[in-house]
Write an enzyme that holds these catalytic residues in place. Structure first.
Site, PDB file in Angstrom:
ATOM      1  N   LYS A  17       0.814  -1.220   0.000  1.00 44.89           N
ATOM      2  CA  LYS A  17       0.000   0.000   0.000  1.00 44.89           C
ATOM      3  C   LYS A  17       0.847   1.269   0.000  1.00 44.89           C
ATOM      4  O   LYS A  17       0.382   2.328  -0.441  1.00 44.89           O
ATOM      5  CB  LYS A  17      -0.931  -0.003   1.213  1.00 44.89           C
ATOM      6  CG  LYS A  17      -2.059  -1.039   1.129  1.00 44.89           C
ATOM      7  CD  LYS A  17      -3.166  -0.592   0.180  1.00 44.89           C
ATOM      8  CE  LYS A  17      -4.380  -1.513   0.288  1.00 44.89           C
ATOM      9  NZ  LYS A  17      -5.451  -1.117  -0.661  1.00 44.89           N
TER      10      LYS A  17
ATOM     11  N   GLY B 264      -9.350  -4.135  -5.925  1.00 42.97           N
ATOM     12  CA  GLY B 264      -8.850  -4.398  -7.266  1.00 42.97           C
ATOM     13  C   GLY B 264      -7.704  -3.509  -7.727  1.00 42.97           C
ATOM     14  O   GLY B 264      -7.246  -3.640  -8.863  1.00 42.97           O
TER      15      GLY B 264
ATOM     16  N   LYS C 116       9.722 -19.097   7.211  1.00 46.83           N
ATOM     17  CA  LYS C 116      10.028 -18.247   8.378  1.00 46.83           C
ATOM     18  C   LYS C 116       9.700 -16.781   8.113  1.00 46.83           C
ATOM     19  O   LYS C 116      10.365 -15.886   8.630  1.00 46.83           O
ATOM     20  CB  LYS C 116      11.510 -18.371   8.788  1.00 46.83           C
ATOM     21  CG  LYS C 116      12.032 -19.780   8.908  1.00 46.83           C
ATOM     22  CD  LYS C 116      11.369 -20.574   9.992  1.00 46.83           C
ATOM     23  CE  LYS C 116      11.957 -21.983  10.069  1.00 46.83           C
ATOM     24  NZ  LYS C 116      11.116 -22.860  10.913  1.00 46.83           N
TER      25      LYS C 116
ATOM     26  N   SER D 133       1.279  -9.962  -0.202  1.00 46.32           N
ATOM     27  CA  SER D 133       0.978  -8.531  -0.240  1.00 46.32           C
ATOM     28  C   SER D 133       1.327  -7.752   1.012  1.00 46.32           C
ATOM     29  O   SER D 133       1.541  -6.545   0.952  1.00 46.32           O
ATOM     30  CB  SER D 133      -0.502  -8.337  -0.559  1.00 46.32           C
ATOM     31  OG  SER D 133      -1.289  -9.060   0.373  1.00 46.32           O
TER      32      SER D 133
END
Lengths: 310, 310
Positions: free
Chosen positions: B50, B179, B272, B302
């Site tokens: 983001k 999206g 990990k 993400s």
């Protein structure tokens, strides 16, 4: 054990181990006012540095029939992996009440777990009987020059990786349980850079290494210590490792359970790395004893084998 | 939005973002019978992709007085970080009952959290009033070409990193909520390699994107879906993102909550890496729909903003 033996160990194990990365975190550096180099042994084969020592020893054995170890922790997985590399069997003697998670991990690496009727008290006798019966080779978790030389390759690697970036750590911090990792690293680092300080870190409730160095003799804990850091619950240093630590190590830091938990949390949330409590000991020492430490530090994140909780 | 706009976004944000690594895991590959490239956006600034979109948009604004966003998730941290880069204030409107952990994270990045009397129902009105009052710029979490172009830099980078290793992914999988990430990645990948498939992944209980592509129109969920993957609880695709997905995306996989949890567990114990549930969606699709997928896959992890539990 000297630098040449650690070089030799490196040549033996290099084909079967990772050159684990040396991570940095600007967030952690800013938070702690230090320059940290994190040697990522949680990304090593089997999830800890123990694969190095087990392989270092196993690869010197002449036609072993199999490998046998007494361990329910990371050494067990290291030995299981070494046996797979050699194409021989691994027998792991674990107390019947050891964690099912750890038994499963050892079995996943193809080892056979012997736990029927095994207790902390009788396990050495069980192992002795099995050694006679099978003719397998015994792999000690730390008190063996070839094992410690294998662990010393961590120091060799981190020094080369730091140098490649033009950084020369003023101190190197590693967890200390039986002392194999710390003895190996101290031997490597002091040979490569005698002015770099080498420190061990252990929980306050398991500070036998600190007491041993202060007293000048091996101090043995009366019973297994209660600590989150399950990798360093060993009762005492070894006869092989103790004199090396005495000669080469600059000190041992004892850290609180709170500092260990906070160090784990910082590694988890800031670096997004899964490190087990033992692997967080060096960062816990920076949190609790930062004022006594120089600025540029290499911290050995020794392993990452912790249970997943959603 | 086209490849040139994604290149331009890359040039804007490059000084303030990480080229996150493309990780591999022989263990996972062996377990799943695939060749996986893991784009590690959990190691991005602010712990998720983001930061890219927020910066991509914010850096095009002329002398903004401040930035304002409606978010209690990763977009909030992205906007807070972008404001810090610009040297302006960030205002984040969050429901009063949003997680204190998330509010603290936004505040830690220097943002001001507006939550007094704010509910899911009135928050848009609150934001509208604040925009008029302050003259700050509004940053939409996904339905904006400059934001989506920023997220598209994930595709640009992973393709270059894979190519450098001589690997050309047959498919790229990314989570889909509003999206923006998927539209940006699909635009980049289809321009660079039209035969590479691009898939979105969402939880079965939040499969509005899948339904929307099937129906040919935006399908809106009646209420916020219950899913571990809190990053994709958006009610519907956006007016800007939907036509791009319709044109460029090859399909959407819906995955069960069990598969998401298992994917998180695998990433935690085998690689990990600390990845949040939303970041584990692509691996969940490999677990549940592996037979429908080609061998060489790039998976977008993400984000990694999850709470630490000892």
């Amino acid at each position: 054990m000297d630098l040449a033996e650690i070089h030799a160990a490196f040549r033996r194990i290099a084909p079967y181990t990772h050159r684990t990365p040396l991570l940095t975190s600007r967030l952690l550096d800013a938070l702690l006012g230090k320059r940290l180099l994190l040697k990522a042994e949680h990304l090593q084969k089997t999830g800890s540095f123990k694969a190095r020592g087990a392989l270092s020893k196993a690869l010197t054995l002449e036609n072993p029939k199999g490998l046998l170890a007494l361990s329910s922790g990371n050494h067990a997985q290291g030995v299981a992996y070494a046996a797979r590399v050699l194409g021989v069997k691994a027998l792991l003697v674990m107390p019947e009440d050891a964690s099912p998670f750890k038994k499963a991990a050892a079995r996943a690496y193809g080892a056979e777990v012997v736990d029927r009727g095994v207790t902390v008290e009788n396990r050495e006798a069980v192992a002795q009987a099995l050694l006679q019966e099978t003719g397998y080779a015994f792999l000690h978790p730390f008190d063996d020059p070839l094992v410690a030389a294998g662990q010393g390759t961590v120091g060799l690697e981190l020094w080369a990786q730091a140098g490649k970036r033009g950084v020369f750590p003023e101190a190197v911090l590693a967890p200390v349980g039986g002392g194999g990792l710390l003895a190996g690293i101290a031997t490597a680092i002091k040979a490569l850079s005698p002015t770099t300080r080498v420190y061990g870190v252990e929980p306050v409730g398991a500070d036998d290494a600190r007491q041993s160095l202060l007293k000048g003799e091996i101090v043995r804990l009366a019973e297994p210590p209660k600590t989150r850091a399950d990798g360093v619950r060993t009762l005492s240093l070894g006869r092989f490792t103790f004199p090396i630590l005495r000669e080469k190590v600059d000190g041992i830091f004892a850290v609180s359970e709170e500092a260990i938990l906070e160090a784990e949390r910082l590694l988890f949330t800031r670096t997004k790395q899964v490190v087990e409590p033992t692997g967080a000991l060096p960062l816990a020492a920076v949190l609790e004893h930062g004022a006594s430490l120089p600025e540029t530090l290499a911290l050995v994140l020794s392993g990452g084998n912790r249970d997943f909780s959603p």
